[in-house]
Design a protein around this motif. Structure first.
Motif, PDB file in Angstrom:
ATOM      1  N   HIS A   1     -18.476  10.498 -14.765  1.00 46.52           N
ATOM      2  CA  HIS A   1     -19.356  11.409 -15.493  1.00 46.52           C
ATOM      3  C   HIS A   1     -20.215  12.246 -14.552  1.00 46.52           C
ATOM      4  N   GLU A   2     -20.360  13.513 -14.901  1.00 48.57           N
ATOM      5  CA  GLU A   2     -21.280  14.437 -14.223  1.00 48.57           C
ATOM      6  C   GLU A   2     -21.121  14.422 -12.699  1.00 48.57           C
ATOM      7  N   ALA A   3     -19.932  14.268 -12.214  1.00 49.12           N
ATOM      8  CA  ALA A   3     -19.709  14.303 -10.766  1.00 49.12           C
ATOM      9  C   ALA A   3     -19.777  15.746 -10.291  1.00 49.12           C
ATOM     10  N   SER A   4     -20.280  15.924  -9.098  1.00 51.18           N
ATOM     11  CA  SER A   4     -20.395  17.269  -8.543  1.00 51.18           C
ATOM     12  C   SER A   4     -19.018  17.768  -8.113  1.00 51.18           C
ATOM     13  N   PRO A   5     -18.824  19.076  -8.062  1.00 49.98           N
ATOM     14  CA  PRO A   5     -17.533  19.621  -7.602  1.00 49.98           C
ATOM     15  C   PRO A   5     -17.187  19.152  -6.191  1.00 49.98           C
ATOM     16  N   GLN A   6     -18.204  18.917  -5.355  1.00 56.05           N
ATOM     17  CA  GLN A   6     -17.942  18.454  -3.989  1.00 56.05           C
ATOM     18  C   GLN A   6     -17.274  17.077  -3.992  1.00 56.05           C
ATOM     19  N   VAL A   7     -17.618  16.257  -4.981  1.00 55.69           N
ATOM     20  CA  VAL A   7     -17.007  14.930  -5.087  1.00 55.69           C
ATOM     21  C   VAL A   7     -15.643  15.036  -5.752  1.00 55.69           C
ATOM     22  N   LEU A   8     -15.571  15.795  -6.854  1.00 55.65           N
ATOM     23  CA  LEU A   8     -14.327  15.916  -7.599  1.00 55.65           C
ATOM     24  C   LEU A   8     -13.222  16.580  -6.788  1.00 55.65           C
ATOM     25  N   PHE A   9     -13.619  17.582  -6.019  1.00 55.10           N
ATOM     26  CA  PHE A   9     -12.648  18.362  -5.255  1.00 55.10           C
ATOM     27  C   PHE A   9     -12.853  18.169  -3.759  1.00 55.10           C
ATOM     28  N   ALA A  10     -13.286  16.958  -3.378  1.00 60.76           N
ATOM     29  CA  ALA A  10     -13.651  16.653  -1.996  1.00 60.76           C
ATOM     30  C   ALA A  10     -12.580  17.026  -1.005  1.00 60.76           C
TER      31      ALA A  10
ATOM     32  N   LEU B   1     -12.854   2.630  -4.905  1.00 62.45           N
ATOM     33  CA  LEU B   1     -12.988   3.924  -5.566  1.00 62.45           C
ATOM     34  C   LEU B   1     -11.613   4.377  -6.036  1.00 62.45           C
ATOM     35  N   PRO B   2     -11.570   5.190  -7.098  1.00 59.78           N
ATOM     36  CA  PRO B   2     -10.263   5.680  -7.541  1.00 59.78           C
ATOM     37  C   PRO B   2      -9.705   6.721  -6.564  1.00 59.78           C
ATOM     38  N   SER B   3      -8.398   6.792  -6.485  1.00 64.34           N
ATOM     39  CA  SER B   3      -7.730   7.775  -5.640  1.00 64.34           C
ATOM     40  C   SER B   3      -7.905   9.169  -6.244  1.00 64.34           C
TER      41      SER B   3
ATOM     42  N   PHE C   1       0.848  -1.192   0.000  1.00 64.08           N
ATOM     43  CA  PHE C   1       0.000   0.000   0.000  1.00 64.08           C
ATOM     44  C   PHE C   1       0.883   1.241   0.000  1.00 64.08           C
ATOM     45  N   SER C   2       0.266   2.365  -0.353  1.00 63.53           N
ATOM     46  CA  SER C   2       0.940   3.651  -0.224  1.00 63.53           C
ATOM     47  C   SER C   2      -0.059   4.622   0.399  1.00 63.53           C
ATOM     48  N   VAL C   3       0.460   5.623   1.043  1.00 67.36           N
ATOM     49  CA  VAL C   3      -0.387   6.624   1.692  1.00 67.36           C
ATOM     50  C   VAL C   3      -0.168   7.947   0.977  1.00 67.36           C
ATOM     51  N   CYS C   4      -1.252   8.560   0.548  1.00 69.49           N
ATOM     52  CA  CYS C   4      -1.181   9.817  -0.190  1.00 69.49           C
ATOM     53  C   CYS C   4      -1.923  10.905   0.578  1.00 69.49           C
ATOM     54  N   TRP C   5      -1.261  12.011   0.762  1.00 70.07           N
ATOM     55  CA  TRP C   5      -1.901  13.162   1.387  1.00 70.07           C
ATOM     56  C   TRP C   5      -2.187  14.177   0.307  1.00 70.07           C
ATOM     57  N   CYS C   6      -3.353  14.761   0.351  1.00 66.34           N
ATOM     58  CA  CYS C   6      -3.773  15.744  -0.641  1.00 66.34           C
ATOM     59  C   CYS C   6      -4.448  16.894   0.118  1.00 66.34           C
ATOM     60  N   ALA C   7      -4.119  18.118  -0.236  1.00 68.87           N
ATOM     61  CA  ALA C   7      -4.636  19.276   0.481  1.00 68.87           C
ATOM     62  C   ALA C   7      -6.162  19.346   0.474  1.00 68.87           C
ATOM     63  N   ILE C   8      -6.797  18.816  -0.571  1.00 70.19           N
ATOM     64  CA  ILE C   8      -8.253  18.913  -0.649  1.00 70.19           C
ATOM     65  C   ILE C   8      -8.977  17.759   0.032  1.00 70.19           C
TER      66      ILE C   8
ATOM     67  N   GLU D   1      -5.254   9.157   1.953  1.00 71.14           N
ATOM     68  CA  GLU D   1      -5.780   8.004   1.236  1.00 71.14           C
ATOM     69  C   GLU D   1      -4.790   6.853   1.358  1.00 71.14           C
ATOM     70  N   VAL D   2      -5.311   5.670   1.610  1.00 63.36           N
ATOM     71  CA  VAL D   2      -4.474   4.469   1.619  1.00 63.36           C
ATOM     72  C   VAL D   2      -4.786   3.733   0.316  1.00 63.36           C
ATOM     73  N   VAL D   3      -3.789   3.686  -0.566  1.00 59.77           N
ATOM     74  CA  VAL D   3      -3.969   3.152  -1.903  1.00 59.77           C
ATOM     75  C   VAL D   3      -3.328   1.767  -2.003  1.00 59.77           C
ATOM     76  N   ASN D   4      -4.077   0.823  -2.553  1.00 55.17           N
ATOM     77  CA  ASN D   4      -3.559  -0.518  -2.802  1.00 55.17           C
ATOM     78  C   ASN D   4      -2.518  -0.402  -3.913  1.00 55.17           C
ATOM     79  N   ALA D   5      -1.292  -0.792  -3.650  1.00 54.23           N
ATOM     80  CA  ALA D   5      -0.200  -0.638  -4.610  1.00 54.23           C
ATOM     81  C   ALA D   5      -0.360  -1.543  -5.829  1.00 54.23           C
ATOM     82  N   VAL D   6      -1.147  -2.597  -5.718  1.00 54.26           N
ATOM     83  CA  VAL D   6      -1.342  -3.515  -6.840  1.00 54.26           C
ATOM     84  C   VAL D   6      -2.414  -2.988  -7.785  1.00 54.26           C
ATOM     85  N   THR D   7      -3.564  -2.564  -7.237  1.00 55.23           N
ATOM     86  CA  THR D   7      -4.680  -2.123  -8.079  1.00 55.23           C
ATOM     87  C   THR D   7      -4.673  -0.627  -8.334  1.00 55.23           C
ATOM     88  N   GLY D   8      -4.018   0.132  -7.470  1.00 59.29           N
ATOM     89  CA  GLY D   8      -4.026   1.589  -7.611  1.00 59.29           C
ATOM     90  C   GLY D   8      -5.312   2.220  -7.110  1.00 59.29           C
ATOM     91  N   LYS D   9      -6.157   1.429  -6.461  1.00 60.27           N
ATOM     92  CA  LYS D   9      -7.432   1.936  -5.959  1.00 60.27           C
ATOM     93  C   LYS D   9      -7.443   1.923  -4.437  1.00 60.27           C
TER      94      LYS D   9
END
Length: 173
Positions: A164-173, A78-80, A53-60, A65-73
């Motif tokens: 598709h058609e995701a709200s800004p709250q989801v895209l920029f959560a 859900l996608p990272s 796994f890898s851990v990703c920090w994002c300001a938004i 996020e804890v990402v599975n290193a094999v699947t990338g999800k």
């Protein structure tokens, strides 16, 4: 410690070798040599197997996020926020928000026609300044005799956005 010092020397050498050859970078791109210092720790590193796994920090994001290193999800499949698919979805959303470009007849047209129909690779090609900067780097590597740029398989970027058609709250959560 030797390993850290060797990495330091490699980065320093690469910046030194390329700085005399890289020319014509378009704004806002420029060569930035990292400011590195030798590690103060004398603790030896024991190589071990890489974690799954890898851990990703994002300001938004509210939490890392804890990402599975094999699947990338993520664990919930859900996608990272950092994956190409999610970044592509944000680009499409922002592209749709841009004001139309004025034409000679006074009628505007969007900057990108139907961004949802573009492949990721096609969208990347639309960034001419990025493409010019990348070509400057490739040319500098060749002039400095540092080898050729290793290209990934073309199929890797041949995908449509699946978010598709995701709200800004989801895209920029």
């Amino acid at each position: 410690m030797f390993r850290d010092h060797l990495s330091f020397l490699k980065v320093k050498a690469l910046c030194g070798r390329i700085e005399g050859f890289i020319q014509g970078l378009p704004a806002p791109y420029h060569l930035v040599a990292p400011k590195l210092a030798r590690a103060a720790s004398t603790e030896t590193r024991s190589p071990a197997r890489a974690p799954s796994f890898s851990v990703c920090w994002c300001a938004i994001a509210q939490a890392p996020e804890v990402v599975n290193a094999v699947t990338g999800k993520l664990d919930n499949e859900l996608p990272s926020l950092l994956c190409k698919q999610a970044m592509f979805a944000r680009w499409i959303y922002l592209t749709k928000q841009l004001l139309p470009l004025p034409q000679g007849n006074g009628v505007g047209r969007p900057l990108v026609q139907d961004p949802e129909k573009l492949l990721y690779a096609e969208a990347k090609q639309l960034s001419t300044s990025y493409q010019m900067a990348k070509q400057c780097l490739v040319t500098a590597f060749e002039k400095a005799q540092l080898g050729t740029w290793v290209k990934k398989p073309i199929e890797q970027d041949q995908f449509l956005c699946e978010i598709h058609e995701a709200s800004p709250q989801v895209l920029f959560a």
